[in-house]
Design an enzyme around this catalytic site. Structure first.
Site, PDB file in Angstrom:
ATOM      1  N   LYS A 141     -50.918   0.790 -37.669  1.00 13.00           N
ATOM      2  CA  LYS A 141     -50.369   1.344 -38.910  1.00 13.00           C
ATOM      3  C   LYS A 141     -51.169   2.578 -39.273  1.00 13.00           C
ATOM      4  O   LYS A 141     -52.313   2.731 -38.815  1.00 13.00           O
ATOM      5  CB  LYS A 141     -50.478   0.311 -40.044  1.00 13.00           C
ATOM      6  CG  LYS A 141     -49.565   0.590 -41.226  1.00 13.00           C
ATOM      7  CD  LYS A 141     -48.140   0.103 -40.996  1.00 13.00           C
ATOM      8  CE  LYS A 141     -47.187   0.636 -42.043  1.00 13.00           C
ATOM      9  NZ  LYS A 141     -45.842   0.060 -41.904  1.00 13.00           N
ATOM     10  N   ASP A 181     -42.562   4.961 -42.939  1.00 12.53           N
ATOM     11  CA  ASP A 181     -42.812   3.905 -43.931  1.00 12.53           C
ATOM     12  C   ASP A 181     -42.622   4.609 -45.279  1.00 12.53           C
ATOM     13  O   ASP A 181     -41.950   5.655 -45.342  1.00 12.53           O
ATOM     14  CB  ASP A 181     -44.230   3.320 -43.764  1.00 12.53           C
ATOM     15  CG  ASP A 181     -44.442   2.036 -44.577  1.00 12.53           C
ATOM     16  OD1 ASP A 181     -44.074   0.965 -44.094  1.00 12.53           O
ATOM     17  OD2 ASP A 181     -44.982   2.105 -45.707  1.00 12.53           O
TER      18      ASP A 181
HETATM   19  P1  NDP Z   1     -39.305   4.622 -49.140  1.00 16.62           P
HETATM   20  O1  NDP Z   1     -40.356   5.605 -49.384  1.00 16.62           O
HETATM   21  O2  NDP Z   1     -38.046   5.058 -48.485  1.00 16.62           O
HETATM   22  O3  NDP Z   1     -38.893   3.884 -50.499  1.00 16.62           O
HETATM   23  C1  NDP Z   1     -39.814   3.198 -51.271  1.00 16.62           C
HETATM   24  C2  NDP Z   1     -39.148   2.769 -52.562  1.00 16.62           C
HETATM   25  O4  NDP Z   1     -40.034   1.912 -53.271  1.00 16.62           O
HETATM   26  C3  NDP Z   1     -38.848   3.932 -53.485  1.00 16.62           C
HETATM   27  O5  NDP Z   1     -37.739   3.631 -54.266  1.00 16.62           O
HETATM   28  C4  NDP Z   1     -40.116   3.994 -54.337  1.00 16.62           C
HETATM   29  O6  NDP Z   1     -39.938   4.629 -55.592  1.00 16.62           O
HETATM   30  C5  NDP Z   1     -40.432   2.535 -54.496  1.00 16.62           C
HETATM   31  N1  NDP Z   1     -41.878   2.364 -54.678  1.00 16.62           N
HETATM   32  C6  NDP Z   1     -42.879   2.813 -53.874  1.00 16.62           C
HETATM   33  N2  NDP Z   1     -44.087   2.525 -54.378  1.00 16.62           N
HETATM   34  C7  NDP Z   1     -43.843   1.879 -55.507  1.00 16.62           C
HETATM   35  C8  NDP Z   1     -44.666   1.310 -56.505  1.00 16.62           C
HETATM   36  N3  NDP Z   1     -46.015   1.355 -56.412  1.00 16.62           N
HETATM   37  N4  NDP Z   1     -44.063   0.686 -57.546  1.00 16.62           N
HETATM   38  C9  NDP Z   1     -42.715   0.621 -57.636  1.00 16.62           C
HETATM   39  N5  NDP Z   1     -41.878   1.151 -56.738  1.00 16.62           N
HETATM   40  C10 NDP Z   1     -42.430   1.765 -55.705  1.00 16.62           C
HETATM   41  O7  NDP Z   1     -39.998   3.442 -48.305  1.00 16.62           O
HETATM   42  P2  NDP Z   1     -39.329   2.320 -47.406  1.00 16.62           P
HETATM   43  O8  NDP Z   1     -38.028   1.908 -47.985  1.00 16.62           O
HETATM   44  O9  NDP Z   1     -39.391   2.758 -46.008  1.00 16.62           O
HETATM   45  O10 NDP Z   1     -40.389   1.135 -47.551  1.00 16.62           O
HETATM   46  C11 NDP Z   1     -40.315   0.152 -48.589  1.00 16.62           C
HETATM   47  C12 NDP Z   1     -41.115  -1.070 -48.195  1.00 16.62           C
HETATM   48  O11 NDP Z   1     -40.600  -1.618 -46.963  1.00 16.62           O
HETATM   49  C13 NDP Z   1     -42.595  -0.832 -47.927  1.00 16.62           C
HETATM   50  O12 NDP Z   1     -43.323  -1.989 -48.297  1.00 16.62           O
HETATM   51  C14 NDP Z   1     -42.650  -0.679 -46.406  1.00 16.62           C
HETATM   52  O13 NDP Z   1     -43.938  -0.962 -45.887  1.00 16.62           O
HETATM   53  C15 NDP Z   1     -41.633  -1.730 -46.004  1.00 16.62           C
HETATM   54  N6  NDP Z   1     -41.079  -1.580 -44.670  1.00 16.62           N
HETATM   55  C16 NDP Z   1     -40.439  -0.432 -44.291  1.00 16.62           C
HETATM   56  C17 NDP Z   1     -39.888  -0.323 -43.037  1.00 16.62           C
HETATM   57  C18 NDP Z   1     -39.069   0.848 -42.636  1.00 16.62           C
HETATM   58  O14 NDP Z   1     -38.451   0.781 -41.560  1.00 16.62           O
HETATM   59  N7  NDP Z   1     -39.007   1.915 -43.405  1.00 16.62           N
HETATM   60  C19 NDP Z   1     -40.064  -1.399 -42.035  1.00 16.62           C
HETATM   61  C20 NDP Z   1     -40.678  -2.600 -42.550  1.00 16.62           C
HETATM   62  C21 NDP Z   1     -41.184  -2.653 -43.814  1.00 16.62           C
HETATM   63  P3  NDP Z   1     -40.476   6.148 -55.811  1.00 16.62           P
HETATM   64  O15 NDP Z   1     -39.527   6.994 -55.017  1.00 16.62           O
HETATM   65  O16 NDP Z   1     -40.402   6.355 -57.268  1.00 16.62           O
HETATM   66  O17 NDP Z   1     -41.877   6.177 -55.290  1.00 16.62           O
END
Ligand code: NDP
Length: 461
Positions: A141, A181
């Protein structure tokens, strides 16, 4: 890490319980001020006690001592110049955690909260998740405390190029294969790939996954984590003669994972009534209009509050926690770590939630998981439920190696099969170790055994 003298003075071997406790205490001592990392390790180690009892070789060969220590942790300076000509410096990380079953594999996160604890918790979880996919990929990671919010395209490109200038020394298609991510989507992967290609002077498509379709990306990679989470939850529901059809669903976040979880849940007949971003959440009693969410998030780079300005049936509420007080049958936390605490879990249970599927990594605190399990809520832990993303990343690597491109349907079908197999493996492992219906234990054990056996076979390295 000091190894444990497993023979006491009276030559009686210590038990698995003591061994696990010793390892956890050492992890805490050797990695101070890293609460997220401690949390992830605690959850896994606790599940492994019955495995160690049954297979003392893991203790004798020091497998736990080795598996909690990253093979390599790289931290580096990322200097870049902003649009006003000012020099900025961020910190970059890559943890190459475990390569027992394949090259290191895991995403890159760009978010101001990124530090060694976050990267190590994510890397540690990734080892077991990747093993569960059945694909030959180790755990890794990385990321940076760079905040892409409010940055221009030029700033993001210059930062990303500087990040890759250093990272490129440590990665490669057979060594370590990063992906996206939080904060790292198609645009950032494009810049990362371009810089890597320039440095290497060759087109090594397999060095990154989540690439654009026109230069080696896989169809259905963008959808894979969200779709996979819903496929996994669907298997949990099916076992109880339930379906998504007619259910009310709450999904946190509005990023990559959330958007495609909403899409698949809706396709399966559910009504998704809420989603969020880091500023707050929207509730739309008519069901979320996903085309509007995509327009706001994928095209306009808008805040989710804007949804309520454009859709009269929706309301916006500030703050993230309140989303879990919306009554729902199925909750899919898809935003970030520790977003469901004990109180939110209790509210979900009181409101009749039937299933929780973790799309994000470690979105439930240990106390929240206890609440779900004590109340017999179907609970799909992140390692298993969100493994669809990395599974399709591995399929992207396979297509790159074969210089082939599969159709969307082919990839989606493989993804669904993989999620079904992961579910079955978790159930089998949970049953084998007398923890029926406990998919946390099932996922940890099924993932661990594959990696631990490979480590034993390869000697002490
Ligand atoms: P993105 O950056 O595309 O989206 C993240 C979302 O979560 C946004 O809406 C963001 O809001 C919100 N968010 C982020 N940080 C916070 C916080 N501290 N409090 C509240 N909301 C928050 O990321 P992903 O969708 O790719 O990832 C989301 C989760 O899924 C993570 O935990 C990641 O590790 C996990 N994941 C992702 C994978 C992937 O393929 N992308 C694979 C497996 C797991 P804002 O825009 O306002 O920050």
């Amino acid at each position: 890490m000091p190894t444990l003298d497993i023979k006491k003075e009276n030559q009686q071997e210590i038990g698995a319980n003591q061994y696990v406790q010793f390892i956890f205490e050492e992890v805490q001592k050797r990695n101070p001020n890293e609460p997220e990392f401690h949390q992830a390790v605690k959850e896994v180690l606790h599940s492994l006690i019955p495995v160690i009892e049954k297979n003392p070789t893991y203790m004798k060969q020091g497998v736990l001592e080795r598996i909690v220590e990253p093979e390599r942790m790289i931290s580096f300076r990322v200097p870049w110049v902003d649009d006003s000509g000012q020099v900025k410096v961020n910190r970059g990380f890559r943890v190459q955690y475990n390569s027992a079953i394949g090259p290191y594999k895991g995403g890159l996160r760009f978010h101001p909260s990124v530090n060694a604890s976050i990267i190590k918790f994510l890397g540690f979880e990734q080892i077991f998740k990747n093993a569960l996919t059945g694909q030959p990929i180790g755990g890794g990671k990385g990321g940076s405390d760079f905040d892409p919010k409010g940055k221009s395209d030029g700033e993001i490109m210059r930062f990303t190029q500087s990040f890759m200038s250093e990272l490129s020394k440590y990665i490669g298609p057979d060594v370590d294969v990063p992906a996206g991510d939080i904060g790292v989507g198609a645009k950032e992967i494009g810049y990362l790939f371009g810089q890597y290609k320039k440095i290497r002077g060759g087109f090594e498509a397999g060095v990154l996954t989540g690439k654009g379709i026109g230069y080696g990306g896989s169809l259905a990679r963008k959808e894979a984590t969200g779709y996979g989470t819903v496929y996994f939850v669907n298997e949990m529901l099916k076992d109880q003669d339930l379906t998504f059809s007619g259910k009310t669903v709450v999904v946190s976040g509005s990023g990559n994972v959330s958007i495609y979880a909403i899409e698949k849940a809706t396709q399966l007949g559910a009504t998704v009534v809420a989603c969020s971003d880091s500023s707050g959440y929207i509730y739309d009693k008519d069901g979320i209009d996903l085309s509007l969410v995509k327009q706001l998030k994928e095209v306009e780079n808008e805040r989710i509050s804007e949804y309520a300005n454009r859709k009269p049936s929706a309301e916006f509420f500030e703050g993230c926690q309140g989303i879990w007080s919306i009554p729902c049958d199925i909750a899919l936390p898809c935003a970030t770590q520790n977003e469901i605490d004990e109180i939110s879990a209790k509210i979900l249970v009181a409101n009749g939630v039937k299933a929780v599927g973790e799309g994000a990594n470690m979105p439930s605190t240990l106390e929240a998981i206890d609440v779900f399990q004590q109340n017999n809520i179907l609970f799909g832990p992140a390692k298993a439920a969100n493994a669809g993303g990395v599974s399709v990343s591995a399929l992207e690597m396979a297509q790159n190696s074969a210089r082939l491109s599969w159709t969307f349907e082919e990839v989606d079908q493989k993804l669904e099969e993989i999620m079904k197999t992961i579910y079955k493996e978790c159930v089998t492992a949970a049953n084998e170790y007398n923890a029926p219906n406990n998919l946390v234990v099932g996922a940890n054990i099924a993932g661990f055994v594959k990696v631990a056996d490979a480590m034993l076979a390869q000697g002490v390295i």
